[in-house]
Design a protein around this motif. Structure first.
Motif, PDB file in Angstrom:
ATOM      1  N   VAL A   1       1.108   3.830  -3.137  1.00 55.93           N
ATOM      2  CA  VAL A   1       0.366   5.092  -2.971  1.00 55.93           C
ATOM      3  C   VAL A   1       1.313   6.273  -2.803  1.00 55.93           C
ATOM      4  O   VAL A   1       1.072   7.356  -3.351  1.00 55.93           O
ATOM      5  CB  VAL A   1      -0.604   4.986  -1.774  1.00 55.93           C
TER       6      VAL A   1
ATOM      7  N   SER B   1       2.906   3.928  -9.955  1.00 53.41           N
ATOM      8  CA  SER B   1       2.871   2.977  -8.833  1.00 53.41           C
ATOM      9  C   SER B   1       3.229   1.552  -9.255  1.00 53.41           C
ATOM     10  O   SER B   1       3.592   0.724  -8.427  1.00 53.41           O
ATOM     11  CB  SER B   1       1.486   2.982  -8.184  1.00 53.41           C
TER      12      SER B   1
ATOM     13  N   LEU C   1      -5.657   2.514  -8.934  1.00 50.48           N
ATOM     14  CA  LEU C   1      -5.315   3.937  -8.859  1.00 50.48           C
ATOM     15  C   LEU C   1      -5.571   4.636 -10.192  1.00 50.48           C
ATOM     16  O   LEU C   1      -6.064   5.774 -10.217  1.00 50.48           O
ATOM     17  CB  LEU C   1      -3.845   4.090  -8.458  1.00 50.48           C
TER      18      LEU C   1
ATOM     19  N   ILE D   1       0.829  -1.205   0.000  1.00 47.79           N
ATOM     20  CA  ILE D   1       0.000   0.000   0.000  1.00 47.79           C
ATOM     21  C   ILE D   1       0.864   1.256   0.000  1.00 47.79           C
ATOM     22  O   ILE D   1       0.662   2.183  -0.800  1.00 47.79           O
ATOM     23  CB  ILE D   1      -0.956   0.000   1.220  1.00 47.79           C
TER      24      ILE D   1
END
Length: 576
Positions: free
Chosen positions: A115, A151, A189, A111
């Motif tokens: 992110v 990402s 995302l 995560i």
């Protein structure tokens, strides 16, 4: 009757006989030049995958243009197969026990490492784009989409380095887990970012709910498809696991079928192939381990083709100064975000120190998913920021594909995980007689007392046998060269002689040494001598025939098992 597969076969693959010959010639050029580039870069202590990509750049769109767009398009199936093989071997690393042990750690790091760079890149790109264009909407949309795309981490180049350097340990395990999962985070995302950006700049985007449902379909559908083929292959391997050749054929056939169905159903072939590997390694570990090693042996040529094509696709001459600045900012922001996010995620889950310190080195590569998302952005925002995103991702992929593997090597080297993913056979292949001699002298004083003069009495020899661990001795003649060998069997015969033994010398009972070895003799060669002559000891001599010691089979076995035990201890220490 019309062949239904003619419609499936791409136009680029329908060749005349002349075109087929040219195509085979180009394949030969790619393989030969790519292998040469990989070999050269490996000699320079640089991961060989960088050499493959550089060769692709030289003969591709940025260089000599030996590989034109048509050839590259015709070889797209090679890229698909390569990614499936990579996914299959990554799945083999995802054992249930490992997931139970590191699951919380994986999710936390995943995560934050996904992110954090999205936020960092998004903010920096937005600020710089606004300072140049003075258009906040354009700048914000560009920042959102580039942040989402950054990402993703490419599994191919990363795992190739891990395999090349035989890496094993907590850092390696973490990297395998992350590259297996962060593509899904990147897709989510991007869905959120494109949904926000579309109404701002007039792009085409489905409602976020529908897009998320499509992503869920892709992820779970791919896992289900791979699981089905995995269990089919599992049943087959239980029946024929002793036949390695047939097992390999079925494994590749099932993997290619899975990949084909993934393409037809628009699913993720990497995730599907990963599921095949996951099922096999967790539900039949004892029987299928050989399949993974067999598959890995046949992957190098496919990997060479894949990475040469990656380099050939990159065109580094189409970047404007403004996009060049954004590309540099993107790389720096992504690198900083990956580093901060991964280190923080590892810290809060109390991951091993090596993971906390060196994981950022292993997350720089970017390729397949990032390029795929940039193409999606190019289609969704064709009249606004789409072309800019496509060029920026192309340029940055060129940069990180070259530096990414180098930093992976630095990370696993600093974490001391290189060369730990080995078996006794691997150690045997890479060891020589001199390694056993040095090792044994250090731990149990083998070899140093294993030489005796031919003029010594048997009484002295018996004394040596009773006080030293050697069961065999080499005899040195008056000229300093090897005169023969005495084994424990000789002693048994001597003991039967009784009091006459006191008057006898070593030269009276030595046996001729039928075979010898050098310090440079490899251990596989030594084992062949043991087996061929049905002996337990081999005299070690130098180039001039002077004895240096004795190579005893039990000493070699002890050396190999000690090496494995030391590796396991090192892994346990790294895991703390």
């Amino acid at each position: 009757m019309e062949n239904p597969f003619e419609k499936i076969l791409p136009e680029a693959l329908r060749f005349s006989s002349l075109q087929a010959a040219q195509f085979v010639l180009l394949l030969g050029i790619i393989l030969f030049a790519g292998a040469a580039g990989g070999w050269l870069f490996k000699k320079l202590k640089i991961p060989q995958v960088v050499g493959y990509i550089v060769i692709g750049i030289i003969i591709g769109s940025s260089g000599m243009r030996v590989l034109g767009p048509g050839v590259i398009a015709a070889l797209d199936p090679v890229s698909t197969i390569s990614l499936s093989l990579i996914g299959f071997l990554v799945g083999a690393e995802l054992k249930i026990g490992t997931i139970k042990k590191y699951g919380k750690q994986f999710v936390s790091i995943l995560i934050f490492e996904a992110v954090t760079p999205a936020i960092v890149v998004g903010l920096i790109v937005t600020l710089i784009a606004y300072s140049v264009t003075k258009n906040i909407v354009h700048a914000a949309a560009l920042g959102l989409l580039l942040g989402a795309i950054c990402s993703a981490t490419a599994p191919a180049a990363t795992t190739d380095v891990l395999v090349e350097y035989r890496a094993r340990g907590p850092l390696t395990t973490t990297v395998y887990g992350l590259v297996a999962m962060d593509d899904a985070v990147a897709l989510i995302l991007y869905t959120v970012a494109s949904t926000i950006a579309a109404p701002l700049i007039g792009g085409h985007s489905l409602p976020v709910g529908i897009q998320l449902l499509n992503i869920a379909r892709d992820i779970f559908g791919s896992i289900l498809l791979g699981g089905i083929f995995g269990f089919i292959l599992l049943i087959i391997t239980r029946l024929i696991y002793s036949d390695e050749g047939r097992s390999l054929t079925f494994a590749l056939g099932a993997l290619f079928l899975c990949t084909g169905f993934s393409q037809v159903l628009n699913l993720d072939n990497i995730l599907a192939a990963m599921s095949v590997g996951f099922v096999l390694v967790n539900f039949a570990p004892g029987k299928v381990q050989s399949i993974f090693s067999l598959v890995s042996k046949y992957t190098p040529p496919v990997y060479v083709l894949f990475f040469v094509l990656v380099g050939a696709k990159l065109n580094i001459w189409i970047i404007t100064p403004f996009l060049g600045i954004l590309a540099i900012v993107y790389v720096l922001g992504r690198t900083a975000g990956k580093a901060i996010g991964s280190m923080f995620g590892a810290w809060i889950t109390k991951a091993p120190k090596t993971v906390q310190k060196y994981l950022p080195f292993c997350l720089l590569s970017q390729a397949g998913v990032a390029i795929g998302l940039s193409i999606a952005a190019g289609n969704d925002f064709a009249d606004s920021i789409g072309p800019e995103i496509l060029l920026i991702i192309t340029a940055t992929t060129f940069i990180v594909q070259l530096i990414g593997p180098i930093f992976v090597k630095i990370g696993i080297t600093k974490a001391q995980e290189c060369g730990l993913n080995v078996t006794i056979d691997d150690i045997k292949k890479n060891s020589r007689v001199t390694d056993v001699m040095v090792r044994n002298e250090k731990i149990c004083d083998y070899n140093s007392p294993a030489i005796i003069s031919e003029n010594e009495s048997l009484f002295n020899l018996l004394n040596k046998f009773s006080h030293n661990p050697n069961l065999n001795y080499v005899v040195k003649g008056a000229d300093g060269k090897l005169a023969g060998i005495i084994t424990l069997e000789h002693l048994k015969e001597i003991m039967q002689i009784g009091e006459f033994a006191e008057t006898m010398l070593v030269m009276d009972v030595l046996a001729k040494a039928d075979v010898t070895c050098l310090p440079s003799t490899t251990l596989p060669e030594a084992y062949d001598i043991f087996d061929e002559h049905d002996i337990e000891a081999i005299p070690i001599i130098d180039a001039s025939g002077r004895p240096l010691g004795i190579l005893e089979k039990n000493a070699v076995d002890h050396f190999l098992h000690t090496q494995i035990i030391n590796l396991h201890r090192k892994l346990e220490d790294l895991d703390r």
